[in-house]
Design an enzyme around this catalytic site. Structure first.
Site, PDB file in Angstrom:
ATOM      1  N   ASP A 140       0.364  -0.871  -0.224  1.00  0.00           N
ATOM      2  CA  ASP A 140       0.405  -0.007  -0.420  1.00  0.00           C
ATOM      3  C   ASP A 140       1.195   0.814  -0.085  1.00  0.00           C
ATOM      4  O   ASP A 140       2.323   1.377   0.501  1.00  0.00           O
ATOM      5  CB  ASP A 140      -0.685   0.197   1.341  1.00  0.00           C
ATOM      6  CG  ASP A 140      -1.909   1.252   1.333  1.00  0.00           C
ATOM      7  OD1 ASP A 140      -2.336   1.795   0.710  1.00  0.00           O
ATOM      8  OD2 ASP A 140      -1.994   1.800   2.838  1.00  0.00           O
ATOM      9  N   SER A 141       0.362   2.297  -0.555  1.00  0.00           N
ATOM     10  CA  SER A 141       1.039   3.633  -0.013  1.00  0.00           C
ATOM     11  C   SER A 141       1.536   4.028   1.586  1.00  0.00           C
ATOM     12  O   SER A 141       2.477   4.646   1.564  1.00  0.00           O
ATOM     13  CB  SER A 141       0.241   4.888  -0.539  1.00  0.00           C
ATOM     14  OG  SER A 141      -0.721   4.770  -0.271  1.00  0.00           O
ATOM     15  N   CYS A 184      -4.657  -1.535  -2.032  1.00  0.00           N
ATOM     16  CA  CYS A 184      -4.497   0.301  -2.329  1.00  0.00           C
ATOM     17  C   CYS A 184      -5.761  -0.186  -3.673  1.00  0.00           C
ATOM     18  O   CYS A 184      -5.908  -0.113  -4.900  1.00  0.00           O
ATOM     19  CB  CYS A 184      -3.184   0.407  -2.331  1.00  0.00           C
ATOM     20  SG  CYS A 184      -3.851   2.176  -3.018  1.00  0.00           S
ATOM     21  N   GLU A 242      -2.772   9.032   7.910  1.00  0.00           N
ATOM     22  CA  GLU A 242      -0.978   8.964   7.747  1.00  0.00           C
ATOM     23  C   GLU A 242      -0.319   9.401   9.600  1.00  0.00           C
ATOM     24  O   GLU A 242       0.664   8.832   9.369  1.00  0.00           O
ATOM     25  CB  GLU A 242      -0.118   9.093   6.651  1.00  0.00           C
ATOM     26  CG  GLU A 242      -0.531   8.738   5.819  1.00  0.00           C
ATOM     27  CD  GLU A 242       0.265   7.323   5.775  1.00  0.00           C
ATOM     28  OE1 GLU A 242       1.056   6.888   6.053  1.00  0.00           O
ATOM     29  OE2 GLU A 242      -0.584   6.162   5.570  1.00  0.00           O
ATOM     30  N   CYS A 281     -11.216   2.727  -0.045  1.00  0.00           N
ATOM     31  CA  CYS A 281      -9.408   3.314   0.282  1.00  0.00           C
ATOM     32  C   CYS A 281      -9.343   2.659   1.826  1.00  0.00           C
ATOM     33  O   CYS A 281     -10.149   2.700   2.509  1.00  0.00           O
ATOM     34  CB  CYS A 281      -9.679   4.470  -0.290  1.00  0.00           C
ATOM     35  SG  CYS A 281      -7.837   5.646   0.730  1.00  0.00           S
ATOM     36  N   HIS A 310      -7.388   2.976   3.746  1.00  0.00           N
ATOM     37  CA  HIS A 310      -6.918   3.779   4.608  1.00  0.00           C
ATOM     38  C   HIS A 310      -8.567   4.279   5.270  1.00  0.00           C
ATOM     39  O   HIS A 310      -8.723   4.728   6.617  1.00  0.00           O
ATOM     40  CB  HIS A 310      -6.190   5.021   4.369  1.00  0.00           C
ATOM     41  CG  HIS A 310      -4.941   5.285   3.955  1.00  0.00           C
ATOM     42  ND1 HIS A 310      -4.153   4.853   2.906  1.00  0.00           N
ATOM     43  CD2 HIS A 310      -3.934   6.018   4.541  1.00  0.00           C
ATOM     44  CE1 HIS A 310      -2.777   5.196   2.677  1.00  0.00           C
ATOM     45  NE2 HIS A 310      -2.875   5.248   3.604  1.00  0.00           N
TER      46      HIS A 310
HETATM   47  N1  DGL Z   1      -4.978   3.025   0.673  1.00  0.00           N
HETATM   48  C1  DGL Z   1      -5.180   3.861  -0.660  1.00  0.00           C
HETATM   49  C2  DGL Z   1      -6.252   3.192  -1.557  1.00  0.00           C
HETATM   50  O1  DGL Z   1      -6.520   2.501  -1.092  1.00  0.00           O
HETATM   51  C3  DGL Z   1      -4.840   5.108  -0.966  1.00  0.00           C
HETATM   52  C4  DGL Z   1      -4.547   6.189   0.235  1.00  0.00           C
HETATM   53  C5  DGL Z   1      -3.295   6.976  -0.921  1.00  0.00           C
HETATM   54  O2  DGL Z   1      -2.456   7.320  -0.514  1.00  0.00           O
HETATM   55  O3  DGL Z   1      -4.100   8.565  -1.396  1.00  0.00           O
HETATM   56  O4  DGL Z   1      -7.048   3.799  -2.588  1.00  0.00           O
END
Ligand code: DGL
Length: 259
Positions: A7-8, A70, A148, A180, A182
């Protein structure tokens, strides 16, 4: 052999968490591209380049499969990755189809990053399943920033969400799709804002089921020790403080399961 989960940032821990519950005797490498988070406001080309780097890293570590945990990276890069690499690469897609089929005349809201909301992949999916135009899309990049910085329960989160949801009549909805990874950390706050009957749908369970099927079909399921190695943009995480943070995030995700 290990399973790579990418993931990011910390969002993909939701998938790792579910994988550890369902496939507890597999070994994992979790790769968070913390140098480049957030992805959701970057260009498709930039995202492809970053994800490709991470995938090459995971392959160099000998993983047997990779989960792009992600939605943003999936919508921007999954076709590219699958055309380039032979190992199983799984992505994440907002669970629009089951939500639309079960919504019984009510509406469905998909919340995601600006890239996921903009990309063709999600629009194609919605076109296929949403004949009655019941699906609304809303980009909430602010939640990635809150996540984050571990600001899950900051008062600003609720303020931000209430403001973003103002144009919508929330009682018209049957489901909120967390498009997402997150966004899974904030289920307690959605619960405060949405009527009790609105379901929160996150893609982790479906993704891990899919992973299990693929590994089983290819004879790749293993009985290992259930270990996890963490990397931040290619650097191994060994610092006690950082490892403690990951542990705390898992605890939070465990709490979020009840919503
Ligand atoms: N966790 C990521 C997603 O599922 C994206 C978060 C990001 O880096 O903007 O879309």
């Amino acid at each position: 052999m290990k399973i790579g989960i990418f993931d990011s940032g910390i969002g993909g821990l939701t998938v790792l968490h579910e994988a550890m519950r369902t496939l507890g005797s597999e070994d994992y490498i979790y790769y968070a591209d913390t140098d480049h988070v957030p992805y959701g406001t970057k260009s498709k080309e930039e995202i492809i380049a970053y994800v490709d780097q991470a995938v090459q890293f995971l392959i160099s570590k000998g993983v047997k499969a990779i989960v792009i945990a992600c939605n943003t990276a999936t919508s921007a890069a999954i076709d590219y990755l699958r055309s380039k690499y032979a190992l199983p690469i799984l992505g994440m897609e907002p669970a629009v189809k089951p939500a639309v089929q079960q919504c019984k005349g009510k509406r469905v809201m998909v919340i995601a990053t600006p890239v996921t909301v903009r990309e063709e992949k999600l629009h194609n999916l919605i076109r296929q399943v949403d004949d009655e135009h019941r699906v609304d899309l809303l980009a909430l990049p602010g939640l990635v920033t809150f996540a984050e910085s571990d600001g899950f329960d900051a008062p600003e989160v609720e303020e931000y969400l209430r403001k973003e949801f103002t144009p919508y009549r929330l009682e018209d909805y049957s489901a909120l799709i967390l498009g997402c990874t997150h966004f899974n950390y904030f289920k307690n706050t959605y619960r405060k804002i949405f009527p009790e009957c609105v379901a929160f749908i996150d893609g982790s369970i479906g993704t891990v089921k899919h992973l299990k099927n693929i590994l089983s079909e290819q004879g790749l399921l293993e009985s290992n020790s259930g270990s996890v190695e963490y990397y931040m943009s290619g650097r191994p995480v060994r610092d006690e403080k950082l490892l403690k943070r990951f542990e705390k995030l898992h605890e939070r995700l465990e709490q979020m399961l009840k919503y």
